[in-house]
Each structure stands twice: as structure tokens, then as C-alpha cells.
Design an enzyme around this catalytic site. Structure first.
Site, short mmCIF file in Angstrom:
data_model
loop_
_atom_site.label_atom_id
_atom_site.label_comp_id
_atom_site.label_asym_id
_atom_site.label_seq_id
_atom_site.Cartn_x
_atom_site.Cartn_y
_atom_site.Cartn_z
N ALA A 108 0.80 -1.23 0.00
CA ALA A 108 0.00 0.00 0.00
C ALA A 108 0.83 1.28 0.00
O ALA A 108 0.30 2.36 -0.21
CB ALA A 108 -0.93 0.01 1.21
N GLN B 172 -6.24 -0.42 2.09
CA GLN B 172 -5.81 0.27 3.32
C GLN B 172 -5.84 1.77 3.02
O GLN B 172 -5.01 2.29 2.29
CB GLN B 172 -4.40 -0.15 3.74
N GLY C 164 0.65 2.62 8.87
CA GLY C 164 1.59 1.66 9.43
C GLY C 164 1.26 0.22 9.08
O GLY C 164 0.17 -0.10 8.61
N ASP D 86 8.08 -4.86 -1.14
CA ASP D 86 9.31 -4.24 -1.65
C ASP D 86 10.55 -5.01 -1.22
O ASP D 86 11.64 -4.45 -1.15
CB ASP D 86 9.40 -2.78 -1.22
N ARG E 63 11.95 -8.71 -35.99
CA ARG E 63 10.82 -8.12 -35.29
C ARG E 63 9.75 -9.18 -35.01
O ARG E 63 9.88 -10.33 -35.42
CB ARG E 63 10.27 -6.96 -36.12
N HIS F 217 22.21 -9.08 -47.11
CA HIS F 217 22.59 -7.68 -46.98
C HIS F 217 21.43 -6.73 -47.22
O HIS F 217 20.68 -6.89 -48.18
CB HIS F 217 23.69 -7.27 -47.99
#
EC number: 2.7.7.23
Length: 450
Positions: free
Chosen positions: A9, A73, A78, A103, A329, A359
């Protein structure tokens, strides 16, 4: 039963990013995706993500993973306040609650599994993960006896100088008995410097709290800013490279190369310097990639060479040479034994076995048969200004240098396109097609100009 809750959060103010911190990328996945993956082998019955800052964006990104419950939250007051938000969702739940931080992305699944296993074996109300740090500044200190029973956790800012000398730190990762935790969560207080509800305060409220010390403190590195993100990226890249070295892959200059978790390499693959792999890549045995190449979401066969080239969402067969300075691609499908040379671009095209484009060519929206020889400077003109069109070239055909095939067009097998031609009509099997102005030579031109 096991429920996993991830705290996701926070704002991540120090990242100075429009992107929520838990959605920052790390080796091809977001921080929070890595955290969720660390608990995947446990096969939890419930997976809950506590969101707050940019909650809608986080939910939108993670919803495709499936099986996630999002708990809001608001406001963020906290870690204890965050876990309090789970009480309605886990009403009637009986089992363990594993709490992870969104994290802390380097946590190994083996460590998470060991934490849950020890918690169950000890019969503790809570088991927390701890780490001994050379510099514990900023981390909460864990105080425990010789038997591993935890008496308290004190946040760094609330520690005395004597308490700060203890380098056993709280990693912010817990396994709780949910029933016991739910009973004490309402008792949390904001009586601290930050005026927040700390989840750590529940440890002192529970009768039996144990800890498991992690062997590698790098696993519990948290990310609060770009420097820490870069440090974790470096650690994770090293972990990935070491894994593949142990599986038989050679890195000529390991630290100059980056990988993603979705990469897979065969034996005796050689990775040259400044080569990068993103997304899901499969590289076959005995292939050599680099130097200076980017491979993204691509499949590469055995005995393939890719030099100074970019390969994105493409498929390459066996015994193929790519580059230097080629660009494959999306939806490029290169068959066995092909040669894609310098300054060649291939997009949404299929090349049969043994075909050579050596080429300065563009092959787009095309299908080439086997053993086609594409001359230097050949262009498939696939776009009419409104729509894309297909070019078909049969097996064993040849195009001369500087030729243009204006799609839609079908060139048969064993056909030849004369050099310098612009071809706008279909060419039959075995035919020679020439579409260019007749040469005119004016003798003495230079003298007349004088």
C-alpha cells in the site's frame, strides 16, 4: 491452511516515480510479483494483497495473475494498520498467516518455506525472519534469548544507543497463527515517534514468538529508492548468471550481461559481452549470442549465432547465423540453416530452411520458401498507404540486388528477379522477371557539358 498477505500500500515517495513502488521492474518482473512468487511453492489457500497508493493501478496490473484478493488500506497508517484491514476478509479463517513486504523482492522460496515449516514445528504464535547486518541502521532490532524466543522488536528510531548495538534485525516477514494475531491486532497503539500502528508490536503481545535467521542477508534487502533498486538488480542478475553458469552456460563478461527470470539456456551456450535477455527466451544448445545483442521473448535453436543484433518476439531454427546488425521483429520465423546478414530487417515473415538474406534488405509480411537467395537491397514493399499486403516467394528462387517486390505479389519456385527491378505482377515458376528502364548511354556527355 495458509494465507499469504503482501503489504503493497505504500507510496514509495523516495523513488520519485509516477509508478507505485511495488510495480517497479526488477529483472523482467515487478517487485510485488517476485514477492508473490517466493511463496508460490507453498500453494496457499488465500493470497491477499493490501493496496493503498494507486490501488486501482496495482489491481489492474496484478489481476491477470489470478487468485488474488485485494484489500484496501486507506489511509496508510503503518504495517499494523495494514494487517488490521484483513480482519473482515479472514473472518472464520483458521490457520497460518504469512506476511510479506511488497518491496523485498530477493527472498528465496526456500527461505519462505523454511520459515513456515519452523513455525509449524515449534507451535509458536509468531515466527519472524531475522538477519544480521553489518550496518543495521534503519532496521528494527530483534531481542531474543539463546533458545530463539523473541522478547521484543524495537524500531531503529525508538532504540537507545545501547539497543542499536544489536545487529539482529527484523526483516519484516512473519508467519502468524491467525487466531492469535487477530486477538491482539485491536490492541495496537500509536504511541511511538511516527504515530503509526506497528505490526512488530504484536510480537511482544503474543505468548510464544520465535525467529529464523536468514543465511544470506541480501535476501531481505528492502527497496526504498533508485539506488537500492539498482543494488537489488545487480544482486538478482548475479544470482541468475551463477545459476546458468552452474547449468553449463559460459558468460565471457558476466557483469556486462543481463537476464530475466523467464530465460532458459541449453548446454554449452556462450554469451558474449553486452548481451541482454528480456522476457521469456529459450536458447538452444551450442548457440552463441552476442556481443552487443538484445533477445526479447524469443526462441533460438541449436548451433545459432547472433551477433550485434536485435531479436524480438521471433523464432529462430537450428544452425542459423544472424547479423551483424540484423533486426528480427515480432512474428519473424526463421527456418533451419538460414542466414540473415548485416542490416537486414525481418517482420511478420516466414523464411524456409536454407534461405539467405545477406545484406541491406527488408522482408515484411512475407513467406519465403526453402533455399531462397535474396539479393542485396531487396525490399518487400508491403504497405500501400492503407493496408499491409503479403509477398510470397517460392523455393529456390533468387532476387537480384536492389529489387523491389510490390505486394500483394506471388513469385513462383525457381524464379529469378533481375537486379534493379521493381516487380508489380506475379512471376511464374522458373521465370525471369525484369522490371527496369532500358539503359541509355550518351557518348561524350561530359565534354558537351563543358
Amino acid at each position: 491452511m495458509l494465507a499469504v498477505a503482501v503489504l503493497a500500500a505504500g507510496k514509495g515517495t523516495r523513488m520519485k516515480s509516477a509508478l507505485p513502488k511495488v510495480l517497479q521492474p526488477l529483472a523482467g518482473a515487478t517487485l510485488v510479483e517476485r514477492v508473490l512468487a517466493s511463496a508460490g511453492n507453498l500453494q496457499p489457500e488465500r493470497r491477499l494483497l493490501i493496496v493503498g497508493h494507486q490501488a486501482e493501478r496495482v489491481e489492474q496490473q496484478l489481476a491477470p495473475l489470478g487468485g488474488l484478493e485485494f484489500v484496501l488500506q486507506q489511509p496508510q497508517n503503518g504495517t499494523g494498520h495494514a494487517v488490521q484491514q484483513l480482519i473482515p476478509s479472514l473472518q472464520g479463517f483458521e490457520g497460518e498467516l504469512l506476511v510479506l513486504n511488497g518491496d523485498v523482492p530477493l527472498l528465496r522460496s526456500e527461505t519462505v518455506e523454511a520459515l513456515v515449516e519452523q513455525h509449524r514445528a515449534s507451535g509458536a504464535d509468531v515466527t519472524l525472519l531475522t538477519a544480521r547486518l553489518e550496518d543495521p541502521t534503519g532496521y528494527g532490532r530483534v531481542f531474543a534469548d539463546a533458545d530463539g524466543q523473541v522478547s521484543s522488536i524495537i524500531e531503529h528510531r525508538d532504540c537507545t544507543d545501547e539497543q542499536r548495538s544489536n545487529n539482529l534485525t527484523n526483516a519484516g516477514i512473519y508467519c502468524f497463527n491467525w487466531t492469535a494475531l487477530a486477538n491482539v491486532l485491536p490492541k495496537l497503539s500509536t504511541d511511538n515517534d511516527q504515530g503509526e500502528l506497528y505490526l512488530t508490536d504484536t510480537v511482544a503481545m503474543l505468548p510464544k514468538a520465535m525467529h529464523l535467521e536468514v543465511a544470506d542477508a541480501d535476501e531481505v534487502n528492502g527497496i526504498n529508492n533508485r539506488r537500492q533498486l539498482a543494488q537489488c538488480e545487480a544482486l538478482l542478475q548475479q544470482r541468475l548468471r551463477h545459476h546458468w553458469m552452474d547449468e553449463g552456460v559460459t558468460f565471457i563478461d558476466p557483469e556486462s550481461c543481463t537476464l530475466s527470470e523467464g530465460c532458459s539456456f541449453g548446454r554449452d551456450v556462450v554469451i558474449d559481452p553486452q548481451t541482454h535477455f528480456r522476457g521469456r527466451c529459450v536458447i538452444g544448445d551450442n548457440s552463441r549470442i552476442g556481443p552487443g545483442s538484445l533477445i526479447e521473448d524469443a526462441s533460438v535453436g541449436t548451433n545459432v549465432s547472433v551477433v550485434h543484433s536485435v531479436v524480438r518476439e521471433a523464432s529462430i531454427g537450428n544452425d542459423v547465423a544472424i547479423g551483424p546488425f540484423a533486426h528480427l521483429r515480432p512474428a519473424a520465423d526463421v527456418g533451419d540453416g538460414c542466414r540473415i546478414g548485416n542490416f537486414v530487417e525481418v517482420k511478420k515473415s516466414q523464411l524456409g530452411a536454407g534461405t539467405k538474406v545477406n545484406h541491406l534488405s527488408y522482408i515484411g509480411d512475407a513467406q519465403l520458401g526453402e533455399k531462397v537467395n535474396v539479393g542485396a537491397g531487396t525490399i518487400t514493399a508491403n504497405y500501400d498507404g492503407v493496408n499491409k499486403h503479403r509477398t510470397m516467394i517460392g523455393s529456390n528462387s533468387k532476387t537480384g540486388a536492389n529489387s523491389v517486390l510490390v505486394a500483394p505479389i506471388n513469385v513462383g519456385e525457381r524464379a529469378t528477379i533481375g537486379a534493379g527491378s521493381t516487380i508489380t505482377k506475379d512471376v511464374a515458376d522458373g521465370a525471369l522477371a525484369i522490371g527496369r528502364a532500358r539503359q541509355m548511354t550518351k557518348e561524350g556527355w561530359a565534354e558537351r557539358k563543358v
